[in-house]
Design a protein around this motif. Structure first.
Motif, PDB file in Angstrom:
ATOM      1  N   PHE A   1      38.213  46.390  29.793  1.00 51.85           N
ATOM      2  CA  PHE A   1      37.799  47.770  30.677  1.00 51.85           C
ATOM      3  C   PHE A   1      38.290  48.710  29.787  1.00 51.85           C
ATOM      4  O   PHE A   1      39.179  49.029  29.120  1.00 51.85           O
ATOM      5  CB  PHE A   1      38.812  47.618  31.863  1.00 51.85           C
TER       6      PHE A   1
ATOM      7  N   ILE B   1      32.344  45.674  39.352  1.00 47.07           N
ATOM      8  CA  ILE B   1      31.949  45.341  38.049  1.00 47.07           C
ATOM      9  C   ILE B   1      30.363  45.023  38.030  1.00 47.07           C
ATOM     10  O   ILE B   1      29.722  44.326  38.757  1.00 47.07           O
ATOM     11  CB  ILE B   1      32.525  44.064  37.554  1.00 47.07           C
TER      12      ILE B   1
ATOM     13  N   TYR C   1      27.137  43.998  35.160  1.00 43.41           N
ATOM     14  CA  TYR C   1      26.689  43.953  33.658  1.00 43.41           C
ATOM     15  C   TYR C   1      25.601  43.076  33.836  1.00 43.41           C
ATOM     16  O   TYR C   1      24.939  42.617  34.675  1.00 43.41           O
ATOM     17  CB  TYR C   1      27.706  42.833  33.184  1.00 43.41           C
TER      18      TYR C   1
ATOM     19  N   LYS D   1      27.675  43.225  28.746  1.00 44.68           N
ATOM     20  CA  LYS D   1      28.253  44.557  28.671  1.00 44.68           C
ATOM     21  C   LYS D   1      27.805  45.255  30.012  1.00 44.68           C
ATOM     22  O   LYS D   1      26.621  44.700  30.488  1.00 44.68           O
ATOM     23  CB  LYS D   1      27.593  45.464  27.657  1.00 44.68           C
TER      24      LYS D   1
ATOM     25  N   ASN E   1      34.932  53.790  31.503  1.00 42.83           N
ATOM     26  CA  ASN E   1      34.454  53.038  32.654  1.00 42.83           C
ATOM     27  C   ASN E   1      33.546  52.109  32.117  1.00 42.83           C
ATOM     28  O   ASN E   1      32.644  51.272  32.703  1.00 42.83           O
ATOM     29  CB  ASN E   1      33.881  53.714  33.792  1.00 42.83           C
ATOM     30  N   SER E   2      33.154  51.727  30.876  1.00 35.62           N
ATOM     31  CA  SER E   2      32.453  50.448  30.511  1.00 35.62           C
ATOM     32  C   SER E   2      33.085  49.429  30.455  1.00 35.62           C
ATOM     33  O   SER E   2      34.547  49.585  30.435  1.00 35.62           O
ATOM     34  CB  SER E   2      32.106  50.932  28.774  1.00 35.62           C
ATOM     35  N   TYR E   3      32.540  48.303  30.402  1.00 34.01           N
ATOM     36  CA  TYR E   3      33.041  47.107  30.650  1.00 34.01           C
ATOM     37  C   TYR E   3      32.509  45.948  29.758  1.00 34.01           C
ATOM     38  O   TYR E   3      31.300  46.098  29.672  1.00 34.01           O
ATOM     39  CB  TYR E   3      32.869  46.659  32.174  1.00 34.01           C
TER      40      TYR E   3
ATOM     41  N   TYR F   1      32.252  41.632  29.430  1.00 41.03           N
ATOM     42  CA  TYR F   1      32.632  40.788  29.747  1.00 41.03           C
ATOM     43  C   TYR F   1      32.390  39.334  28.670  1.00 41.03           C
ATOM     44  O   TYR F   1      31.337  39.202  28.155  1.00 41.03           O
ATOM     45  CB  TYR F   1      31.908  40.036  31.143  1.00 41.03           C
TER      46      TYR F   1
ATOM     47  N   MET G   1      37.770  39.769  29.645  1.00 38.98           N
ATOM     48  CA  MET G   1      37.307  41.002  30.196  1.00 38.98           C
ATOM     49  C   MET G   1      37.921  42.335  29.579  1.00 38.98           C
ATOM     50  O   MET G   1      39.184  42.313  29.306  1.00 38.98           O
ATOM     51  CB  MET G   1      37.471  41.223  31.675  1.00 38.98           C
TER      52      MET G   1
ATOM     53  N   ASP H   1      29.387  48.061  33.335  1.00 36.26           N
ATOM     54  CA  ASP H   1      30.467  49.034  33.706  1.00 36.26           C
ATOM     55  C   ASP H   1      31.423  48.737  35.008  1.00 36.26           C
ATOM     56  O   ASP H   1      30.902  47.688  35.643  1.00 36.26           O
ATOM     57  CB  ASP H   1      29.835  50.463  34.033  1.00 36.26           C
ATOM     58  N   PHE H   2      32.289  49.377  35.187  1.00 34.72           N
ATOM     59  CA  PHE H   2      33.085  49.275  36.308  1.00 34.72           C
ATOM     60  C   PHE H   2      33.387  50.411  37.041  1.00 34.72           C
ATOM     61  O   PHE H   2      33.297  51.600  36.437  1.00 34.72           O
ATOM     62  CB  PHE H   2      34.528  48.383  35.755  1.00 34.72           C
TER      63      PHE H   2
END
Length: 134
Positions: free
Chosen positions: A65, A100, A102, A86, A69-71, A73, A63, A88-89
């Motif tokens: 971070f 989370i 996506y 893709k 705040n985009s995320y 996985y 993952m 955010d968190f």
């Protein structure tokens, strides 16, 4: 007697609720690799930071971070590569919870985790809730 009672109550509270560590976003930023071989409890997922020496594995989920705040996985794909999911968190610092979201297969997925432990070497997450739009 009062001091003894205070100590006993303090110890019981610490055992029940653990260390009242409040997580800061900066602690979470970066890439975290799933250390499945370290898990002893199926309800807690263990992650190690990029650069941490882990045993070789055929594939390892991770993952990322980011400060905005985009995320992302990185799920292991059928051809041994990665499938980038893709989203955010959001970090709830008061409750040490991590939300989370996506997109996968054109559906929005949401997961809520309790951050059990976070320091420079380890991230322990307990899944609280999961949701998927149909």
């Amino acid at each position: 007697m009062v001091l003894r009672s205070f100590i006993v109550i303090s110890v019981l509270l610490l055992l029940r609720y653990g260390n009242a560590q409040h997580i800061e976003k900066d602690q979470l930023l970066g890439v975290w690799y799933h250390a499945v071989e370290e898990q002893t409890d199926d309800s807690i997922s263990i992650f190690r930071p990029e650069g941490y020496e882990l045993p070789r594995a055929r594939g390892r989920e991770k993952m990322m971070f980011n400060p905005d705040n985009s995320y992302i996985y990185y799920q292991i794909a059928p051809a041994d590569g990665y499938l980038e999911l893709k989203g955010d968190f959001k970090l709830d610092k008061e409750n040490n919870e991590l939300d989370i979201s996506y997109i996968k297969d054109q559906k929005k997925h949401k997961k809520k985790y309790k951050i059990v432990q976070l320091n420079t070497d380890i991230l322990r997450l307990k899944l609280i809730d999961t949701f998927r739009n149909k």
